[in-house]
Design an enzyme around this catalytic site. Sequence first.
Site, PDB file in Angstrom:
ATOM      1  N   CYS A 112       0.788  -1.316   0.126  1.00 32.22           N
ATOM      2  CA  CYS A 112      -0.312  -0.046  -0.107  1.00 32.22           C
ATOM      3  C   CYS A 112       0.876   1.247  -0.086  1.00 32.22           C
ATOM      4  O   CYS A 112       0.364   2.452  -0.265  1.00 32.22           O
ATOM      5  CB  CYS A 112      -0.900  -0.115   1.226  1.00 32.22           C
ATOM      6  SG  CYS A 112      -1.730  -1.703   1.211  1.00 32.22           S
ATOM      7  N   HIS A 252      -3.295   6.701   3.311  1.00 34.48           N
ATOM      8  CA  HIS A 252      -3.798   5.592   2.716  1.00 34.48           C
ATOM      9  C   HIS A 252      -5.041   5.309   3.357  1.00 34.48           C
ATOM     10  O   HIS A 252      -5.164   5.225   4.246  1.00 34.48           O
ATOM     11  CB  HIS A 252      -2.655   4.377   2.724  1.00 34.48           C
ATOM     12  CG  HIS A 252      -3.213   3.098   2.553  1.00 34.48           C
ATOM     13  ND1 HIS A 252      -3.816   2.712   1.168  1.00 34.48           N
ATOM     14  CD2 HIS A 252      -3.359   2.035   3.262  1.00 34.48           C
ATOM     15  CE1 HIS A 252      -4.125   1.420   1.473  1.00 34.48           C
ATOM     16  NE2 HIS A 252      -3.873   1.007   2.562  1.00 34.48           N
ATOM     17  N   ASN A 282     -10.229  -0.365   0.406  1.00 35.79           N
ATOM     18  CA  ASN A 282      -8.861  -0.367   0.427  1.00 35.79           C
ATOM     19  C   ASN A 282      -8.278  -0.675  -0.900  1.00 35.79           C
ATOM     20  O   ASN A 282      -8.236  -1.869  -1.127  1.00 35.79           O
ATOM     21  CB  ASN A 282      -8.337  -1.309   1.667  1.00 35.79           C
ATOM     22  CG  ASN A 282      -6.716  -1.070   1.940  1.00 35.79           C
ATOM     23  OD1 ASN A 282      -6.097  -0.825   0.921  1.00 35.79           O
ATOM     24  ND2 ASN A 282      -6.456  -1.568   3.003  1.00 35.79           N
TER      25      ASN A 282
HETATM   26  O1  UT7 Z   1      -3.810  -1.733   3.707  1.00 34.46           O
HETATM   27  C1  UT7 Z   1      -2.842  -1.692   4.652  1.00 34.46           C
HETATM   28  C2  UT7 Z   1      -2.838  -2.861   5.309  1.00 34.46           C
HETATM   29  N1  UT7 Z   1      -4.129  -3.192   5.876  1.00 34.46           N
HETATM   30  C3  UT7 Z   1      -4.530  -2.605   7.073  1.00 34.46           C
HETATM   31  O2  UT7 Z   1      -3.952  -1.707   7.632  1.00 34.46           O
HETATM   32  C4  UT7 Z   1      -5.863  -3.216   7.852  1.00 34.46           C
HETATM   33  C5  UT7 Z   1      -5.918  -3.025   9.345  1.00 34.46           C
HETATM   34  N2  UT7 Z   1      -6.848  -3.737   9.869  1.00 34.46           N
HETATM   35  C6  UT7 Z   1      -8.001  -3.369   9.816  1.00 34.46           C
HETATM   36  O3  UT7 Z   1      -8.759  -2.843   8.837  1.00 34.46           O
HETATM   37  C7  UT7 Z   1      -8.925  -4.380  10.672  1.00 34.46           C
HETATM   38  O4  UT7 Z   1      -8.349  -5.043  11.606  1.00 34.46           O
HETATM   39  C8  UT7 Z   1     -10.097  -5.108   9.986  1.00 34.46           C
HETATM   40  C9  UT7 Z   1     -11.123  -4.674   9.262  1.00 34.46           C
HETATM   41  C10 UT7 Z   1      -9.473  -6.136   9.086  1.00 34.46           C
HETATM   42  C11 UT7 Z   1     -10.767  -6.206  11.080  1.00 34.46           C
HETATM   43  O5  UT7 Z   1     -11.519  -5.227  11.969  1.00 34.46           O
HETATM   44  P1  UT7 Z   1     -11.089  -5.333  13.574  1.00 34.46           P
HETATM   45  O6  UT7 Z   1     -11.867  -4.548  14.224  1.00 34.46           O
HETATM   46  O7  UT7 Z   1      -9.539  -5.241  13.831  1.00 34.46           O
HETATM   47  O8  UT7 Z   1     -11.737  -6.549  14.106  1.00 34.46           O
HETATM   48  P2  UT7 Z   1     -10.765  -8.097  14.545  1.00 34.46           P
HETATM   49  O9  UT7 Z   1      -9.937  -8.685  13.455  1.00 34.46           O
HETATM   50  O10 UT7 Z   1     -10.262  -8.097  15.799  1.00 34.46           O
HETATM   51  O11 UT7 Z   1     -12.242  -9.331  14.734  1.00 34.46           O
HETATM   52  C12 UT7 Z   1     -13.327  -9.041  15.837  1.00 34.46           C
HETATM   53  C13 UT7 Z   1     -14.538  -9.704  15.549  1.00 34.46           C
HETATM   54  C14 UT7 Z   1     -13.940 -11.206  15.360  1.00 34.46           C
HETATM   55  O12 UT7 Z   1     -14.752 -12.229  16.026  1.00 34.46           O
HETATM   56  P3  UT7 Z   1     -14.753 -12.639  17.403  1.00 34.46           P
HETATM   57  O13 UT7 Z   1     -13.413 -13.389  17.640  1.00 34.46           O
HETATM   58  O14 UT7 Z   1     -14.716 -11.444  18.482  1.00 34.46           O
HETATM   59  O15 UT7 Z   1     -16.038 -13.418  17.696  1.00 34.46           O
HETATM   60  C15 UT7 Z   1     -13.816 -11.679  14.086  1.00 34.46           C
HETATM   61  O16 UT7 Z   1     -14.139 -12.927  13.772  1.00 34.46           O
HETATM   62  O17 UT7 Z   1     -15.125  -9.793  14.316  1.00 34.46           O
HETATM   63  C16 UT7 Z   1     -14.903 -10.599  13.549  1.00 34.46           C
HETATM   64  N3  UT7 Z   1     -15.076 -10.451  12.203  1.00 34.46           N
HETATM   65  C17 UT7 Z   1     -16.107 -10.069  11.195  1.00 34.46           C
HETATM   66  N4  UT7 Z   1     -17.424 -10.289  11.632  1.00 34.46           N
HETATM   67  C18 UT7 Z   1     -18.279 -10.001  10.690  1.00 34.46           C
HETATM   68  C19 UT7 Z   1     -13.730 -10.399  11.363  1.00 34.46           C
HETATM   69  N5  UT7 Z   1     -14.132  -9.955  10.206  1.00 34.46           N
HETATM   70  C20 UT7 Z   1     -15.576  -9.888   9.956  1.00 34.46           C
HETATM   71  C21 UT7 Z   1     -16.696  -9.591   9.050  1.00 34.46           C
HETATM   72  N6  UT7 Z   1     -17.622  -9.625   9.274  1.00 34.46           N
HETATM   73  N7  UT7 Z   1     -16.048  -9.293   7.744  1.00 34.46           N
END
Ligand code: UT7
Length: 325
Positions: A112, A252, A282
């Site tokens: 990115c 970004h 993204n």
């Molecule tokens: O482009 C440069 C590189 N990329 C980035 O910088 C991305 C940075 N990270 C992010 O944008 C976020 O971490 C994500 C959008 C990828 C994920 O969001 P988050 O708030 O960090 O969620 P998480 O990974 O901590 O997951 C929280 C919960 C989990 O469930 P439990 O374990 O709490 O029951 C996940 O399984 O949300 C769940 N989850 C979802 N639920 C519904 C993860 N993805 C999804 C989804 N829909 N798409």
Amino acid sequence: MNAGILGTGHDYPEGVLTNADLEKIVDTSDEWITTRTGIKQRRKAADNEYTSQFAVRAANKALEDAGVDAKDVEIILCATTTPDQILPSTGCLIQKELGATNAAGMDVFAACSGFLYGISMVESMIRTGQIKHALVIGAEVLTKYVDYTDRSTCVIFGDGAGAAVLGAVPEGKGILATKILSDGRYEEQLFAPGGGTKLGTTHETIDNRDHYFKMRGNELFKVAVRSMSKISKEMLDKAGYTVDDVKIVIPHQANQRITDAVASRLKVPKEKVYSNIAQHGNTSSASIPIALDECLKDGKIVEGDLVLMTAFGGGVTWGGTLVRF
Ligand code: UT7
């Protein structure tokens, strides 16, 4: 003389993938995606569309905007993590399509942060008079590298391309500060292990889905906020400005919550931080040049404005660039 941005352009697929579409593919919801990322839709290339096509269209728009002939471009850097193919580089394919017969074409592989990596690389070539014009493009078809069985990655990425023509501008204008960095210790926070010389392409790597992007989003989130905030401050300090002098910050477009956290750390009001993530998702290396072109075409950036750009991506890589238009 300084190196400055003379013209910009962007392009993206006609295909749209909405949160409602994703609800039918993986266990997710519009509510989760909207509140956790700010994304409402992303562009998605058709099966017969590929990265260089969007890059060429964005590049042609940027050349027209700059009033520069393709034959006057001496280097084409295509920042991409999703090239058309392994060999030759997408930069070479773009060079051919543009008829840029006096240019070297190559790829910048910095996820990115690729667009700002490209800007940083050509900046000194222009400032020192080594070349007159450069084309820096960020182009991605991420939806072909995304695992649509992995809800934590497939909801954030989208496709598109943005391009900028760079050339000499009077001192005081153009790129006032730029810096790029990487830290490979975070390799496994965002990676696609298959297909290279380490694992190769085997039935096993395909079955393991190793050719798709894998991301530890939550860990990456913290590093992203820290890195982009720190390098942004460094760029302002280096050029002797404060955030109050900046007209607009273009980060970004990784996640709206990352953008908001960077804004809060920099103490910039949210209105001064550009966001198009709701429409594009993204788009990795394409996100900053698409956003920059939108800002310029919408009159959000006019001559004399100070613009701060900052990027972060897999590697991990990050960068900052301060430009006076
Ligand atoms: O482009 C440069 C590189 N990329 C980035 O910088 C991305 C940075 N990270 C992010 O944008 C976020 O971490 C994500 C959008 C990828 C994920 O969001 P988050 O708030 O960090 O969620 P998480 O990974 O901590 O997951 C929280 C919960 C989990 O469930 P439990 O374990 O709490 O029951 C996940 O399984 O949300 C769940 N989850 C979802 N639920 C519904 C993860 N993805 C999804 C989804 N829909 N798409």
